[in-house]
Motif scaffolding. Structure first.
Motif, PDB file in Angstrom:
ATOM      1  N   UNK A 753      60.746  33.220  44.779  1.00  0.00           N
ATOM      2  CA  UNK A 753      62.178  33.408  44.488  1.00  0.00           C
ATOM      3  C   UNK A 753      62.399  34.388  43.342  1.00  0.00           C
ATOM      4  N   UNK A 754      63.567  34.924  43.268  1.00  0.00           N
ATOM      5  CA  UNK A 754      63.944  35.871  42.229  1.00  0.00           C
ATOM      6  C   UNK A 754      63.641  35.290  40.850  1.00  0.00           C
ATOM      7  N   UNK A 755      62.943  36.089  40.033  1.00  0.00           N
ATOM      8  CA  UNK A 755      62.622  35.625  38.686  1.00  0.00           C
ATOM      9  C   UNK A 755      61.662  36.571  37.998  1.00  0.00           C
ATOM     10  N   UNK A 756      61.333  36.231  36.765  1.00  0.00           N
ATOM     11  CA  UNK A 756      60.378  37.004  35.977  1.00  0.00           C
ATOM     12  C   UNK A 756      59.063  36.246  35.938  1.00  0.00           C
ATOM     13  N   UNK A 757      58.009  36.931  36.313  1.00  0.00           N
ATOM     14  CA  UNK A 757      56.703  36.303  36.468  1.00  0.00           C
ATOM     15  C   UNK A 757      55.641  37.085  35.686  1.00  0.00           C
ATOM     16  N   UNK A 758      54.523  36.390  35.432  1.00  0.00           N
ATOM     17  CA  UNK A 758      53.304  37.080  35.020  1.00  0.00           C
ATOM     18  C   UNK A 758      52.435  37.232  36.269  1.00  0.00           C
ATOM     19  N   UNK A 759      51.899  38.421  36.442  1.00  0.00           N
ATOM     20  CA  UNK A 759      51.030  38.660  37.596  1.00  0.00           C
ATOM     21  C   UNK A 759      49.591  38.762  37.088  1.00  0.00           C
ATOM     22  N   UNK A 760      48.755  37.822  37.522  1.00  0.00           N
ATOM     23  CA  UNK A 760      47.343  37.816  37.145  1.00  0.00           C
ATOM     24  C   UNK A 760      46.522  38.356  38.307  1.00  0.00           C
ATOM     25  N   UNK A 761      45.550  39.185  37.981  1.00  0.00           N
ATOM     26  CA  UNK A 761      44.653  39.744  38.990  1.00  0.00           C
ATOM     27  C   UNK A 761      43.238  39.287  38.659  1.00  0.00           C
ATOM     28  N   UNK A 762      42.645  38.510  39.560  1.00  0.00           N
ATOM     29  CA  UNK A 762      41.251  38.115  39.404  1.00  0.00           C
ATOM     30  C   UNK A 762      40.354  39.169  40.030  1.00  0.00           C
ATOM     31  N   UNK A 763      39.394  39.631  39.270  1.00  0.00           N
ATOM     32  CA  UNK A 763      38.494  40.666  39.779  1.00  0.00           C
ATOM     33  C   UNK A 763      37.114  40.468  39.156  1.00  0.00           C
ATOM     34  N   UNK A 764      36.184  41.336  39.459  1.00  0.00           N
ATOM     35  CA  UNK A 764      34.816  41.241  38.938  1.00  0.00           C
ATOM     36  C   UNK A 764      34.485  42.542  38.218  1.00  0.00           C
ATOM     37  N   UNK A 765      33.975  42.414  36.996  1.00  0.00           N
ATOM     38  CA  UNK A 765      33.584  43.590  36.215  1.00  0.00           C
ATOM     39  C   UNK A 765      32.062  43.626  36.160  1.00  0.00           C
ATOM     40  N   UNK A 766      31.483  44.436  37.039  1.00  0.00           N
ATOM     41  CA  UNK A 766      30.045  44.461  37.256  1.00  0.00           C
ATOM     42  C   UNK A 766      29.418  45.598  36.451  1.00  0.00           C
ATOM     43  N   UNK A 799      24.932  42.348  37.251  1.00  0.00           N
ATOM     44  CA  UNK A 799      24.965  43.456  38.202  1.00  0.00           C
ATOM     45  C   UNK A 799      25.494  43.035  39.572  1.00  0.00           C
ATOM     46  N   UNK A 800      26.020  41.809  39.657  1.00  0.00           N
ATOM     47  CA  UNK A 800      26.468  41.320  40.960  1.00  0.00           C
ATOM     48  C   UNK A 800      27.761  40.531  40.814  1.00  0.00           C
ATOM     49  N   UNK A 801      28.357  40.191  41.941  1.00  0.00           N
ATOM     50  CA  UNK A 801      29.565  39.375  41.946  1.00  0.00           C
ATOM     51  C   UNK A 801      29.169  37.925  41.687  1.00  0.00           C
ATOM     52  N   UNK A 802      29.497  37.427  40.523  1.00  0.00           N
ATOM     53  CA  UNK A 802      29.171  36.055  40.169  1.00  0.00           C
ATOM     54  C   UNK A 802      30.120  35.607  39.071  1.00  0.00           C
ATOM     55  N   UNK A 803      29.862  34.445  38.496  1.00  0.00           N
ATOM     56  CA  UNK A 803      30.771  33.917  37.482  1.00  0.00           C
ATOM     57  C   UNK A 803      30.562  34.548  36.113  1.00  0.00           C
ATOM     58  N   UNK A 804      29.532  35.404  35.957  1.00  0.00           N
ATOM     59  CA  UNK A 804      29.394  36.196  34.739  1.00  0.00           C
ATOM     60  C   UNK A 804      30.340  37.387  34.778  1.00  0.00           C
ATOM     61  N   UNK A 805      30.440  37.996  35.941  1.00  0.00           N
ATOM     62  CA  UNK A 805      31.271  39.201  36.066  1.00  0.00           C
ATOM     63  C   UNK A 805      32.715  38.875  36.412  1.00  0.00           C
ATOM     64  N   UNK A 806      32.990  37.642  36.859  1.00  0.00           N
ATOM     65  CA  UNK A 806      34.353  37.267  37.212  1.00  0.00           C
ATOM     66  C   UNK A 806      35.252  37.287  35.979  1.00  0.00           C
ATOM     67  N   UNK A 807      36.423  37.884  36.116  1.00  0.00           N
ATOM     68  CA  UNK A 807      37.360  37.977  34.993  1.00  0.00           C
ATOM     69  C   UNK A 807      38.759  38.164  35.564  1.00  0.00           C
ATOM     70  N   UNK A 808      39.736  38.354  34.701  1.00  0.00           N
ATOM     71  CA  UNK A 808      41.079  38.614  35.199  1.00  0.00           C
ATOM     72  C   UNK A 808      41.889  39.328  34.136  1.00  0.00           C
ATOM     73  N   UNK A 809      42.929  39.970  34.616  1.00  0.00           N
ATOM     74  CA  UNK A 809      43.866  40.668  33.745  1.00  0.00           C
ATOM     75  C   UNK A 809      45.264  40.179  34.094  1.00  0.00           C
ATOM     76  N   UNK A 810      46.122  40.077  33.092  1.00  0.00           N
ATOM     77  CA  UNK A 810      47.474  39.573  33.321  1.00  0.00           C
ATOM     78  C   UNK A 810      48.492  40.645  32.965  1.00  0.00           C
ATOM     79  N   UNK A 811      49.419  40.885  33.887  1.00  0.00           N
ATOM     80  CA  UNK A 811      50.521  41.829  33.686  1.00  0.00           C
ATOM     81  C   UNK A 811      51.761  40.983  33.415  1.00  0.00           C
ATOM     82  N   UNK A 812      52.272  40.984  32.194  1.00  0.00           N
ATOM     83  CA  UNK A 812      53.348  40.043  31.858  1.00  0.00           C
ATOM     84  C   UNK A 812      54.732  40.554  32.249  1.00  0.00           C
TER      85      UNK A 812
END
Length: 848
Positions: A753-766, A799-812
């Motif tokens: 619905x219409x509103x102001x949100x934070x958008x989080x992107x989960x990605x991997x930094x390898x 050097x691989x997709x795992x929980x060490x490289x998993x991270x996220x960025x938030x766009x407020x």
């Protein structure tokens, strides 16, 4: 040419500001009002009763002059002559040793000083600093400067003596310049196989250590290189010792036990500690070192552990090995620190009675009394390996006739590697204050390692630090509180850890009340939060111990290294009871053993350390084990989210560069805490099949999985291993390979619905590339970023997709309505295929 979107700048330009190099010794100018308050009683002169530039007393005079000028804006003249004292005895700072002070003929010390102790007397404009030795005088000078740097001008009459004689730090630096478990750049001591040419940072480090009363350092890795003992290296070690001597910090090294033998320097046929040629070699080598470095501290040895050679190779005892070095050092007054970290690193988790936690006791208990009096057995604080919570090692209770030291870890190997805020002194205090009840009498660990409990002459503290060339030493401004508090606790283990923290805050960031409060609050909350989202109930830190020791991997625990959880579909925890398990509880003295043996009396925070129970077992809190796991992981991750806005409230009250550095790390921690939460909770939900009573685990109503978005270009779904490292076990990547430079798009129509949100992107930094990402809403750019955390953070990267490289960025603060199109464009770079996990559209106040 790589495409660019020209969106928001990743790093804004900031004014030149502090970089952390001075640590807590900034000596920032006090506000004019405070300086004026002290102006009428400001000393007019400094008398330092030693003119030798390598003396800590001379250094104390220089520190006093520099510190007073920077704090109070007035440069005082220094004199080294005894006669000067009579000329300025109405308004002066006098600093010297007890023997030099005695020569003035007016001493009035009423309390005995022990080595390194000091007397500080402040009365109006007269300040008297007397050390039992030169180090003590320097420590007293730093104490006086610490007081005035915090705006404390009150008169004082303080006698301060160390609780223990050994207050050392261990650095795990390698001769090639790398640092094992170091997260702040390369070595300040070594480069390219030799001692570094420029030792400026070594002198600066010695200054920091002396200011918190550290008196010794081991400069190289416990997994030592035999080349530490070549003539060239010894000459380099002399230069290190020369750099640190003015601050009273004595230098030692770690030894490879087999150094003289066929696999080392090839100067003896064996490394048997009872072989006469080996004994003679070590005596000659030790004599050579002392000829060049007369105040050499001694040696540290890791033997017969994790593949390192040792006396057991020749069926000799560990005491035989330690005494080999002790005899060589004894004529010179040197000390051998012999690590109790000895265990079988090829254990079988299927063997119910096997237990790495038993190893130190099993190897060392029967050797009590066989070590020479200049041997100190260096014992890790817990029976395993610097975990987020362990009981105190039972070995502390069983060496009444042997000197002991406690090994603490300042570098956060298992505790977020300085990219998670974890203030560790509260953890250390649980060990130092633990009562072993030896012989039914009070036997606090701190009194055992100081030598007081068993009337030993030596003992104390060894802290693994691993500073690097990063300007702020540890790679994190806030992590420096751990080094500061370590030194102060080694001096006085009864110190209050929050008070020590606040001293450090005022010295490092200033005395503004809101700054002190915010940093105190988040620091004191940090260890409980980290324990909650990584491994609670005594289950240890559920990290990947086979790889980087950084991110979560609960399924990695059952392996040859012995850090086991014994988790299956129905049960979890190590059975360390005498009645049915490994017998570890029985290694403690009877009063303590009785508590840990009994399921009902074992505290919840160590339950799974000592007992193997059903997931449905009810804790003293009334919760089941599995529900506690779920709740704790969600609570801990939620606590980490609060650190960011708390720090942001200090904008303008902390200089720009340090503010931005800390904010960057706290934002990363907030995201990675959610990775930990989801991985651990998801893994045990999948394993046990028991649902979360709050219906959180496995339910993410605000997430849109990347693989469910409309994919184009090079993006394709891939399974992530371990499965719990990714939301829905799947990610999307662009291509693969070292020369990958393709692109992909992932788009979705939003149904919010219409509103102001934070958008989080989960990605991997390898590691191995710096992919480029852009987020767009209805074709308009929202944000761009790179997969370049390896340029900004210091932890071990994957050097691989795992929980060490998993991270996220938030766009407020993004305005969203139903029907909007969100698109993520990823540009691959080398080994990093712009991997994406999910996007989350978060209403204000909602933690994903």
């Amino acid at each position: 040419m790589r495409a660019r979107w020209g969106l928001l700048a990743l790093v804004a330009a900031v004014a030149v500001a502090e970089n952390g190099l001075s640590g807590w010794l900034r000596y920032a100018p006090l506000p004019d009002g405070q300086r004026q308050q002290y102006a009428s009683s400001l000393p007019s002169h400094i008398v330092a009763l030693n003119s030798t530039s390598t003396s800590p007393v001379y250094t104390a005079g220089q520190e006093l002059q520099d510190g007073i000028q920077r704090i109070l804006g007035r440069k005082l003249k220094i004199s080294q002559e005894h006669s000067a004292w009579t000329s300025f005895n109405s308004s002066f700072v006098l600093v010297g040793t007890l023997s030099a002070y005695d020569k003035l003929g007016s001493q009035n010390l009423s309390t005995d000083l022990v080595p390194d102790g000091f007397w500080l007397n402040i009365k109006g404009g007269a300040v008297t600093i007397v050390g039992q030795n030169g180090r003590g005088a320097l420590y007293g000078a730093f104490e006086y400067l610490s007081r005035i740097a915090q705006g404390n001008f009150a008169d004082a009459d303080i006698v301060s003596n160390p609780d223990a004689p050994i207050r050392w730090v261990n650095e795990w630096d390698n001769m090639d310049g790398t640092i094992e478990r170091g997260y702040a750049g390369r070595s300040i001591f070594f480069a390219n196989g030799s001692v570094a040419t420029d030792l400026t940072r070594v002198s600066q480090y010695a200054r920091l250590l002396a200011s918190v009363r550290i008196n010794g350092i081991v400069v190289n890795n416990v997994n030592a290189n035999p080349r530490m003992l070549t003539n060239e290296t010894i000459a380099g070690l002399k230069r290190i010792a020369d750099s640190m001597r003015p601050y009273g910090v004595r230098v030692g090294i770690s030894l490879n036990f087999a150094s003289p033998g066929p696999d080392g320097l090839k100067e003896t046929a064996t490394f048997d500690p009872l072989d006469p040629t080996v004994i003679a070699w070590w005596e000659a080598k030790t004599n050579q070192i002392y000829q060049q470095i007369p105040d050499w501290a001694g040696y540290l040895v890791k033997a017969n552990s994790e593949g390192q050679p040792g006396p057991l190779t020749y069926n000799r005892t560990l005491a035989d090995g330690a005494n080999l070095f002790a005899r060589a050092l004894r004529p010179h007054g040197g000390i051998i620190m012999f690590r109790a970290f000895v265990y079988n690193s090829n254990m079988n988790p299927a063997v119910w009675k096997d237990d790495r936690a038993n190893a130190a006791y099993d190897f060392f208990k029967e050797l009590d009394g066989e070590f020479l009096d200049n041997v100190i057995v260096q014992i890790k604080y817990g029976p395993i390996d610097f975990q987020v919570r362990e009981p105190a090692s039972p070995l502390f209770a069983h060496l009444p006739n042997t000197n002991a030291a406690i090994e603490l870890q300042i570098t956060q190997e298992y505790l977020g590697q300085q990219d998670h805020l974890v203030y560790t002194p509260p953890l250390w205090k649980t060990i130092l204050d633990f009562d072993m009840r030896v012989g039914g009498k009070p036997s606090l660990v701190r009194d055992i390692v100081s030598g007081q409990r068993f009337n030993r002459t030596l003992g104390g503290y060894a802290g693994v630090v691993n500073v690097g060339t990063n300007p702020n030493w540890l790679g994190s401004h806030l992590a420096m509180s751990n080094l500061y508090a370590y030194g102060r606790l080694a001096w006085d283990p009864t110190g209050d850890v929050q008070s020590l923290l606040q001293d450090w805050i005022r010295l490092t960031f200033g005395s503004e009340p809101s700054v002190v409060k915010v940093i105190t609050d988040i620091s004191m909350a940090s260890w409980p939060a980290y324990e909650n989202y990584t491994g609670n109930l005594g289950i240890q830190t559920l990290t990947d111990i086979l790889y980087t020791h950084f991110g979560p991997c609960p399924q990695c625990q059952e392996n040859r290294w012995g850090q086991w959880t014994r988790a299956d579909k129905s049960t979890i925890g190590m059975d360390r009871t005498v009645s049915n398990g490994t017998g570890n509880s029985g290694q403690y003295p009877p009063e303590v053993a009785a508590v840990f043996e009994n399921l009902e009396t074992t505290p919840d925070n160590l339950l799974l350390w000592f007992h193997h129970v059903n997931y449905t077992h009810r804790l003293h809190s009334g919760k089941t084990v599995i529900q506690h796991f779920y709740d704790a992981h969600y609570d801990g991750a939620a606590a980490a989210q609060t650190f960011v806005p708390a720090w942001q409230s200090l904008q303008g009250k902390v200089d720009g560069a340090r503010f931005d550095d800390v904010l960057f790390k706290l934002r990363f921690q907030a995201g990675h805490a959610l990775v930990w939460r989801d991985a651990v909770a998801g893994y045990y939900y999948n394993l046990s099949g028991i649902a979360d009573e709050a219906s959180r685990v496995g339910h993410h109503p605000y997430r849109i999985e990347a693989e469910s978005m409309a994919l184009s270009g090079g993006y394709r779904p891939v399974a992530v291993d371990p499965f719990e490292a990714a939301s829905n076990s799947t990610a999307i990547v662009v291509g693969s390979g070292p020369n990958n430079n393709g692109s992909g798009e992932a788009a979705t129509v939003l149904d919010f619905p219409l509103g102001t949100y934070d958008i989080a992107v989960g990605y991997f930094d390898v590691a191995g590339g710096r992919a480029h990402y852009g987020a767009f809403l209805n074709g308009e750019p929202l944000h761009e970023w790179y997969g370049d955390l390896e340029d900004h953070l210091g932890h071990e990267f994957s050097t691989k997709l795992d929980a060490h490289s998993a991270t996220r960025i938030t766009i407020p603060n993004v305005d969203v309505k139903r029907g909007d199109v969100l698109k993520i464009i990823g540009l691959a770079d080398g080994n990093e295929g712009a991997p994406l996990d999910y996007v989350a559209i978060l209403p204000k106040g909602v933690v994903d």
